[in-house]
Design an enzyme around this catalytic site. Sequence first.
Site, PDB file in Angstrom:
ATOM      1  CB  CYS A  69     -34.140  43.517  32.343  1.00 46.45           C
ATOM      2  SG  CYS A  69     -33.056  44.104  33.648  1.00 46.45           S
TER       3      CYS A  69
ATOM      4  NE  ARG B  87     -34.881  44.028  25.996  1.00 42.56           N
ATOM      5  CZ  ARG B  87     -34.921  45.123  25.213  1.00 42.56           C
ATOM      6  NH1 ARG B  87     -34.877  44.990  23.906  1.00 42.56           N
ATOM      7  NH2 ARG B  87     -34.987  46.318  25.739  1.00 42.56           N
TER       8      ARG B  87
ATOM      9  CD1 TRP C  58     -26.452  43.466  31.345  1.00 35.73           C
ATOM     10  CD2 TRP C  58     -26.820  45.319  32.528  1.00 35.73           C
ATOM     11  NE1 TRP C  58     -25.293  44.207  31.357  1.00 35.73           N
ATOM     12  CE2 TRP C  58     -25.482  45.348  32.083  1.00 35.73           C
ATOM     13  CE3 TRP C  58     -27.275  46.397  33.294  1.00 35.73           C
ATOM     14  CZ2 TRP C  58     -24.595  46.385  32.385  1.00 35.73           C
ATOM     15  CZ3 TRP C  58     -26.401  47.441  33.605  1.00 35.73           C
ATOM     16  CH2 TRP C  58     -25.071  47.422  33.136  1.00 35.73           C
TER      17      TRP C  58
ATOM     18  CG  ASN D   3     -35.916  47.038  30.902  1.00 37.30           C
ATOM     19  OD1 ASN D   3     -34.795  47.252  31.342  1.00 37.30           O
ATOM     20  ND2 ASN D   3     -36.247  47.255  29.635  1.00 37.30           N
ATOM     21  N   GLY D   4     -35.183  48.663  33.710  1.00 39.78           N
ATOM     22  CA  GLY D   4     -34.836  50.076  33.876  1.00 39.78           C
ATOM     23  C   GLY D   4     -34.496  50.380  35.324  1.00 39.78           C
TER      24      GLY D   4
ATOM     25  CD  GLU E 107     -17.763  48.984  15.361  1.00 41.99           C
ATOM     26  OE1 GLU E 107     -18.269  47.858  15.167  1.00 41.99           O
ATOM     27  OE2 GLU E 107     -17.979  49.663  16.391  1.00 41.99           O
TER      28      GLU E 107
ATOM     29  CE  LYS F 230     -19.162  44.934  16.867  1.00 40.34           C
ATOM     30  NZ  LYS F 230     -19.301  46.295  17.151  1.00 40.34           N
TER      31      LYS F 230
ATOM     32  CD  GLU G 260     -19.359  44.770  21.172  1.00 38.83           C
ATOM     33  OE1 GLU G 260     -19.388  45.153  19.998  1.00 38.83           O
ATOM     34  OE2 GLU G 260     -20.229  45.056  22.013  1.00 38.83           O
TER      35      GLU G 260
ATOM     36  CG  HIS H 156       1.293  63.493  18.515  1.00 39.79           C
ATOM     37  ND1 HIS H 156       2.243  64.478  18.331  1.00 39.79           N
ATOM     38  CD2 HIS H 156       0.787  63.235  17.288  1.00 39.79           C
ATOM     39  CE1 HIS H 156       2.286  64.816  17.045  1.00 39.79           C
ATOM     40  NE2 HIS H 156       1.422  64.078  16.396  1.00 39.79           N
TER      41      HIS H 156
ATOM     42  CE  LYS I 229     -27.974  44.166  18.856  1.00 38.53           C
ATOM     43  NZ  LYS I 229     -26.708  44.235  18.162  1.00 38.53           N
TER      44      LYS I 229
HETATM   45  C1  AGP Z   1     -21.978  47.392  19.692  1.00 37.07           C
HETATM   46  O1  AGP Z   1     -21.508  46.216  19.226  1.00 37.07           O
HETATM   47  C2  AGP Z   1     -22.514  47.409  21.027  1.00 37.07           C
HETATM   48  N1  AGP Z   1     -23.495  46.459  21.220  1.00 37.07           N
HETATM   49  C3  AGP Z   1     -22.935  48.786  21.508  1.00 37.07           C
HETATM   50  O2  AGP Z   1     -21.808  49.608  21.474  1.00 37.07           O
HETATM   51  C4  AGP Z   1     -24.055  49.447  20.700  1.00 37.07           C
HETATM   52  O3  AGP Z   1     -23.590  49.851  19.462  1.00 37.07           O
HETATM   53  C5  AGP Z   1     -24.555  50.670  21.472  1.00 37.07           C
HETATM   54  O4  AGP Z   1     -25.053  50.232  22.703  1.00 37.07           O
HETATM   55  C6  AGP Z   1     -25.623  51.435  20.695  1.00 37.07           C
HETATM   56  O5  AGP Z   1     -26.744  50.639  20.529  1.00 37.07           O
HETATM   57  P1  AGP Z   1     -27.887  51.115  19.498  1.00 37.07           P
HETATM   58  O6  AGP Z   1     -27.298  51.134  18.134  1.00 37.07           O
HETATM   59  O7  AGP Z   1     -28.965  50.091  19.677  1.00 37.07           O
HETATM   60  O8  AGP Z   1     -28.324  52.492  19.932  1.00 37.07           O
END
Ligand code: AGP
Length: 594
Positions: free
Chosen positions: A2, A28, A77, A103-104, A472, A476, A479, A495, A589
């Site tokens: 959050c 966040r 969040w 937060n948390g 990766e 992308k 998400e 396989h 984020k």
């Molecule tokens: C990536 O686009 C995502 N937002 C997510 O996978 C991110 O890379 C992951 O949460 C790690 O975050 P960080 O690099 O801040 O540790």
Amino acid sequence: MCGIFGYIGGRDNALELAIQGLKKLEYRGYDSWGIAAPYSDGTETKLFVHKQVGKISEAKAIPDLPKTQLAIGHSRWATHGAVTNANAHPHWDEGRNLVLVHNGIFENYAELKTELEAAGSTFHTETDTEVAVQAIARKLQAGKDLRLAVHEVAERLTGRFAFVLFALGEERVIAVRNGAPLIVGIGKGENFIASDITPFLEYTNQVKYLDDGEMVELTATTAKFYDLRSGKEEEKRLVPIEWKVEDAEKGQFEHFMLKEIFEQKETIVRAITQDPREINELAELIKKARGVFLIGCGTAGKVAHISEYFFAAIAKRHVNFAPASEFALFHHFLRPETLIFAISQSGETADVLEALEVGKKVGSKLASLVNVQGSTIARMSDYSLLIKAGPEKAVASTKAATSQISLLLLLAYACAGQIETGQKLLMETAAKINDLLNPRYLEHIQEISERYRSATDIFIIGRGANYPLALEAAIKIQEVSYIHAEGFAGGELKHGPIALIQEGTPCLVLIGDDEAKPEILANAMELKARGAKIIGIAPERDPVFDDWMKVPLSGIASPIVNLIPIQLFAYALAVARGLDPDMPRNLAKSVTVK
Ligand code: AGP
């Protein structure tokens, strides 16, 4: 996950400051938000609270905000309790005298809740947060001073968390940090507190960091820090922040994601033109270590995985990649000579922090590559290097990833004693990316994405370092476009995964400028033979391609250049599907909970 904001000072538009602050923290967590403040109606001090479901950036302006010099706010969040108005923060005690944002996670909230209910407290929400505010209120009713009451409750709470509160009639804001980020912005006659620096950067770039197990008491003119274990007051160093306000703005771009993709024209150069002594020092740590683990989550994890190939090919050195969320299970063979090297944009990812704590316990060396100055991972590392990509606001990590990959490639060259060679290759690569990032290229990729906008599945294959890059690419696309995307090593297709291919299935094929090229093209043929649509990311066109995203020749740096069309393709798919690429559903984020 959050966003928390607090203000106390001379300005009487504290509630407006909270709203603007939350808009900067929205990335966040954005399922609901709320603000609260004490205000005087001329005769007595009252409590103003407003909270609602949805994004604050889409919310209507609140008319007639009362004038006040103290306010707190929260962008959520959800972890405990559905996305409802009641569960949105702030939360308050039954007397509506104490107001708190959090937060948390309070891991032991259920046990505390039972105790409090037995003592007569009534709960109005499904959140873990309400437990803290009710517990502190009970201490106040027992005559305890506010700071002491918060101290005692904070000592009982377990888990990774941070919270900020005020009590009616008290000219102070109190906050506690234990595992989730909190930073104090020191102003003239005013103080700010927030989950990161962006909400108060336009007012001050002078900050003091809270460490885990610490509490701070803010007034308009003072910021007193206390260690929760000893209860003693502590001195904190004032740290100037390099970032500028406009770095965290969208500028002329429609979305932060596109702005940050185009910023790669500069960010890669910024990452690799740092003081070579610092890079060589980190390379020495890697060379001296007996066992190197590169860890990270999500995109940062894929970056760590890609670098395994760089260290093998250039430094002739084996480094182990491990997903940070799994790393603790490998503690059996950690020892003081082991180096744990964390990759993290935010520097606050809980799973990475947990993994580093496992290493710290056995005395292993800790190193890190982070983007956020003063972040927890940087401060707990024996050695940390900033990637200097500037604020990254879009949830989908783009510029941070290419800066991380570039620095790890440079580190591999430094381990081989060839840092100049590495710098030269990366400067050339950055120049090629500079040419690649232009509106015509974006248009070309947008045209391609139009053809696949209603796809239900997209598969991505690569070999060598382009295999983890395929993983990766899947993140992308997943998400921001919500299309089911999956990455595979080209050689693994036969396989099992090739059974997923049917007429028209889009497959992204990542081709490097390397010895794996003939095999990956053969894999593309096998997919095509089963009806797949082949989208090639490659320096040259190949007849097997139905669509082609041209990239410059770049040798071992191919994962860096190949990532650009991948990012643009994911972005274009999201926009073509009418989605917000900056704040995808269910994500945030910085993942500060396990
Ligand atoms: C990536 O686009 C995502 N937002 C997510 O996978 C991110 O890379 C992951 O949460 C790690 O975050 P960080 O690099 O801040 O540790």
